[in-house]
Design an enzyme around this catalytic site. Sequence first.
Site, PDB file in Angstrom:
ATOM      1  N   HIS A 239     -31.970  -0.215 -91.364  1.00  0.00           N
ATOM      2  CA  HIS A 239     -32.164  -0.383 -92.936  1.00  0.00           C
ATOM      3  C   HIS A 239     -33.103   0.794 -93.220  1.00  0.00           C
ATOM      4  CE1 HIS A 239     -31.417  -4.604 -92.128  1.00  0.00           C
ATOM      5  NE2 HIS A 239     -30.882  -4.942 -93.444  1.00  0.00           N
ATOM      6  N   ASP A 312     -21.457  -2.121 -91.866  1.00  0.00           N
ATOM      7  CA  ASP A 312     -22.640  -2.830 -92.327  1.00  0.00           C
ATOM      8  C   ASP A 312     -23.094  -2.214 -93.776  1.00  0.00           C
ATOM      9  OD1 ASP A 312     -24.865  -4.525 -92.554  1.00  0.00           O
ATOM     10  OD2 ASP A 312     -25.658  -3.695 -90.530  1.00  0.00           O
TER      11      ASP A 312
END
Length: 385
Positions: A239, A312
Amino acid sequence: MLEAPEISENPVLYRKAEMDMESPTGVVVKTRAQKKLESMSLEEKIGQMFVVPPEALDRDYRGTTYNGKRVQGTVVMSDSLRDKLKFYAPGGIILFSYNIIDPDQTTALLKDLQRESKIPLLIAVDEEGGLVSRISGKASFGIPDLPDADEVADETEAFNRGAYIGAYMMQYGFNCNLAPVADVNSNPSNRVIGSRAFGKDPTIVGGLVASEIDGLRRSGVITTAKHFPGHGDTSGDTHHSTVYVTKNWAELLVGEIIPFKMAIKADVDMIMVAHISAENVTTDGLPASLSNQLITGKLRKELGFEGVVITDSMEMGAIADYYTPAEATILAVEAGNDIVLMPDDYVEAYNGLLAAVQTGKISEARINESVLRILTLKDKHGLLN
């Protein structure tokens, strides 16, 4: 122990996609997915290769109120969302907790999204149970939250967990779960997986993953094993930054890859590829999600996965800090992904991929390959007419 809910048999929830068949006269009968593909424009095909949050299409959501309260994201259909949904026609929408307020609002939003979409949408959510849940645990839904995956006792409980999650997802209009987690919790310093994984033993994890896939399928939900090639033996978080896995392919095959192989054997619908860089597996220096060596070479050719490959979230720092949305999308498609999840700017990513095909950088045949997989998956779950 959690018991699986009673679910009536419904052939529309899950059906085998039609295969090419030769008639007695030697004429090949095309599948629903092939017929749909042939009727689509290039722009419609490009849209199918994205799953995006509604905010990517709804620029008017800021400042919206629902029942007199300010909300953080899109919770109702708007003119902006309707127009952009029709024009850019993504293959799917993903919702987060801030899009999900109560059963009536959620059901209405999902019905509106499907009604306004020319081709039925994948309506996705991260509903792992436990730490990562968007629906359960909300007081307005009255659905008790499940324990984290590492507390699941056996394969029966994993199956029941999947069936339970799938049943309430379908009740509100969701048809795609970006779960289960197939990572092995092999690194104690891992900050992003931890209790989301079923455990530390790859074979046990694989059995639980396969059982939860079976349970979700029982409810008709599209399943996703994530995060290939395994995010459990990393210490960073994609992230926020580039993350590396240091094992070579031989080491991964006897560890992190085992649950993915078992998921493939269990006929998982999709595999999500992580943004981790496997520097001792590939020579291209790219994150797994952008690596043809890992996706086409390892996942497709060596492991034999024939389903849908999805990245993702492309908003994550491991991608967004280094590539523009268009660059990342083109690399992802060249690597072999079928669906690009949440590009940092959907319109830019869409236009970039469209231009890449129009200029010959990517062939339309390559686009057709992915879109046929996506349409076949939708047909398998009763989403194509």
